[in-house]
Design an enzyme around this catalytic site. Structure first.
Site, PDB file in Angstrom:
ATOM      1  N   ASN A  99     -11.907   3.571   1.437  1.00 10.33           N
ATOM      2  CA  ASN A  99     -11.317   3.822   2.644  1.00 10.33           C
ATOM      3  C   ASN A  99     -12.053   4.333   3.640  1.00 10.33           C
ATOM      4  O   ASN A  99     -13.394   4.313   3.690  1.00 10.33           O
ATOM      5  CB  ASN A  99     -10.130   5.081   2.223  1.00 10.33           C
ATOM      6  N   THR A 100     -11.699   5.095   4.818  1.00 15.99           N
ATOM      7  CA  THR A 100     -12.298   5.538   5.857  1.00 15.99           C
ATOM      8  C   THR A 100     -13.469   6.637   5.481  1.00 15.99           C
ATOM      9  O   THR A 100     -12.902   7.369   4.256  1.00 15.99           O
ATOM     10  CB  THR A 100     -11.686   5.770   7.076  1.00 15.99           C
ATOM     11  N   CYS A 143      -6.590   8.971   1.663  1.00 16.87           N
ATOM     12  CA  CYS A 143      -6.125   9.105   3.122  1.00 16.87           C
ATOM     13  C   CYS A 143      -6.769  10.289   3.557  1.00 16.87           C
ATOM     14  O   CYS A 143      -6.405  11.383   3.043  1.00 16.87           O
ATOM     15  CB  CYS A 143      -4.699   9.038   3.350  1.00 16.87           C
ATOM     16  N   ASN A 191       0.938  -1.320  -0.090  1.00 16.63           N
ATOM     17  CA  ASN A 191       0.113  -0.119   0.109  1.00 16.63           C
ATOM     18  C   ASN A 191       0.932   1.316   0.055  1.00 16.63           C
ATOM     19  O   ASN A 191       1.826   1.305   0.735  1.00 16.63           O
ATOM     20  CB  ASN A 191      -0.972   0.075   1.273  1.00 16.63           C
TER      21      ASN A 191
HETATM   22  C1  LIG Z   1      -5.795   2.664  12.069  1.00 16.92           C
HETATM   23  C2  LIG Z   1      -6.055   2.740  10.588  1.00 16.92           C
HETATM   24  C3  LIG Z   1      -5.107   3.164   9.823  1.00 16.92           C
HETATM   25  C4  LIG Z   1      -5.267   2.727   8.385  1.00 16.92           C
HETATM   26  N1  LIG Z   1      -4.165   3.124   7.594  1.00 16.92           N
HETATM   27  C5  LIG Z   1      -4.466   3.114   6.138  1.00 16.92           C
HETATM   28  C6  LIG Z   1      -3.053   3.268   5.311  1.00 16.92           C
HETATM   29  O1  LIG Z   1      -2.117   3.481   5.852  1.00 16.92           O
HETATM   30  N2  LIG Z   1      -3.482   3.015   4.077  1.00 16.92           N
HETATM   31  C7  LIG Z   1      -4.811   2.882   3.632  1.00 16.92           C
HETATM   32  O2  LIG Z   1      -4.972   2.599   2.274  1.00 16.92           O
HETATM   33  N3  LIG Z   1      -5.880   2.727   4.325  1.00 16.92           N
HETATM   34  C8  LIG Z   1      -5.585   2.925   5.722  1.00 16.92           C
HETATM   35  N4  LIG Z   1      -6.778   2.483   6.511  1.00 16.92           N
HETATM   36  C9  LIG Z   1      -8.005   2.143   5.835  1.00 16.92           C
HETATM   37  C10 LIG Z   1      -8.294   0.777   5.946  1.00 16.92           C
HETATM   38  O3  LIG Z   1      -7.248   0.066   5.191  1.00 16.92           O
HETATM   39  C11 LIG Z   1      -9.747   0.615   5.343  1.00 16.92           C
HETATM   40  O4  LIG Z   1      -9.898   0.874   4.106  1.00 16.92           O
HETATM   41  C12 LIG Z   1     -10.621   1.041   6.122  1.00 16.92           C
HETATM   42  O5  LIG Z   1     -10.411   0.900   7.595  1.00 16.92           O
HETATM   43  C13 LIG Z   1     -12.414   0.317   6.167  1.00 16.92           C
HETATM   44  O6  LIG Z   1     -12.314  -1.018   6.487  1.00 16.92           O
HETATM   45  P1  LIG Z   1     -12.692  -1.469   8.019  1.00 16.92           P
HETATM   46  O7  LIG Z   1     -14.035  -0.817   8.265  1.00 16.92           O
HETATM   47  O8  LIG Z   1     -12.877  -3.050   7.898  1.00 16.92           O
HETATM   48  O9  LIG Z   1     -11.807  -0.821   8.917  1.00 16.92           O
HETATM   49  C14 LIG Z   1      -6.577   2.548   7.783  1.00 16.92           C
HETATM   50  C15 LIG Z   1      -7.645   2.057   8.828  1.00 16.92           C
HETATM   51  C16 LIG Z   1      -7.382   2.265  10.187  1.00 16.92           C
HETATM   52  C17 LIG Z   1      -8.573   1.738  11.156  1.00 16.92           C
END
Ligand SMILES: Cc1cc2nc3c(=O)[nH]c(=O)nc-3n(C[C@H](O)[C@H](O)[C@H](O)COP(=O)(O)O)c2cc1C
Length: 303
Positions: free
Chosen positions: A193-194, A131, A100
């Protein structure tokens, strides 16, 4: 015997379960708990050209059925990943890993991806243009179709491995961004992503997160993620890696029915560090319960 195998951009996976970037580090802490070779693969922490300390703390806040984070891409930088972390990873993970990558300019994305592309341990490049926690980078590329296309083109021009563009849900029309990436040569898409959010501390009357806003993940976002994967599946031909709130083997199947060829699990790893292994173990029984012989037959099955 049911068959959990799937293929992602030509690379076979024993199963579609993939810990999501930022929730699994570079795998070492989890490999100390269980044999992570049971996973399809995992997506390692968002890596940038230079090392990053990340955002000030507090950078995590709990919510009902989810969590907010504003980690801000803390990582040791691509040179340390290549020199130190990948050789170490070879001792505990034998499968192709998903790299990533984040950046603050188109050139930086391309340079970091080209460096990682050269490593034989890396199977896919997952380019995070989404992000929400970093000023001036990341998400700004993922909210504009022309910029998303430009990052895709520049990364594709200097790499040989499958490139998955990781999309932001913080847009009016995710389909438009997805199609721009596909047209620019992306081999696949990762979403979502979030979702940007915040919490406020009642005593201090101030935002809980030092960065004010953070990204919401966990079970609360599953319906949004399913909707977006479903919409994008209707619009593109390239494979989709679906994620957002997936916490159980049933959720994996649901995400695949929406259109995901493989499924990432994020926040659940922070709730239960064995979640990846547990979901992999639970999949065959869930498949039998719903009469699924080959898991790959589920992809897009709800359309
Ligand atoms: C603590 C944390 C750190 C994350 N860091 C990244 C990151 O560095 N790069 C990225 O593409 N997504 C990052 N994400 C997003 C996750 O990869 C994912 O897309 C998102 O959390 C949705 O999935 P989930 O609901 O299962 O957590 C992060 C999520 C969390 C919770």
């Amino acid at each position: 015997m049911v068959n959990t195998k799937v293929t992602l951009c030509g690379i076979p996976l024993d199963n579609p379960v993939i810990p999501a970037s930022g929730t699994f580090g570079y795998g070492a802490e989890f490999a100390a708990l269980y044999d992570i070779n049971c996973l399809g693969t995992f997506s390692f922490k968002g890596t940038t050209r230079a090392p990053r300390f990340g955002n000030p703390t507090p950078r995590i806040a709990e919510c009902t059925d989810g969590m907010l984070n504003s980690v801000g891409l803390q990582n040791p930088g691509v040179e340390a990943v290549l020199a130190d972390i990948l050789p170490q990873m070879a001792t505990y993970f034998r499968k192709p890993v998903m790299a990533n990558v984040s950046g603050f300019s188109v050139g930086e994305y391309a340079e970091t991806c080209a460096m990682l592309d050269a490593s034989p341990q890396i199977g896919w490049l997952e380019v995070n243009i989404s992000c929400p926690n970093v000023h001036g980078g990341g998400m700004s590329f993922g909210t504009d179709p022309a910029m998303a296309a430009e990052v895709t083109r520049r990364v594709k021009a200097v790499t040989t491995k499958p490139v998955l563009m990781k999309l932001s849900p913080n847009v009016t029309n995710i389909v438009e961004i997805a199609k721009a990436c596909e047209d620019a040569g992306a081999d696949g898409l990762s979403l979502i992503n979030t979702i940007q959010g915040m919490r406020i501390d009642l005593r201090r009357r101030k935002p809980v997160l030092a960065n004010t806003f953070g990204g919401l993940s966990g079970p609360a976002i599953l319906p949004v993620a399913l909707r977006m994967v479903y919409q994008v599946y209707e619009a593109v031909k390239i494979p989709i890696v679906g994620m957002g709130g997936v916490s159980t083997a049933e959720d994996v199947v649901e995400m695949m029915l929406a259109g995901a060829a493989a499924v990432q699990i994020g926040a659940v790893n922070l709730v239960n560090p064995f979640a990846g292994r547990d979901i992999v173990n639970d999949l065959p029984a869930v498949m039998e319960k719903y009469g699924i012989q080959n898991l790959s037959d589920c992809i897009g099955g709800a359309h």
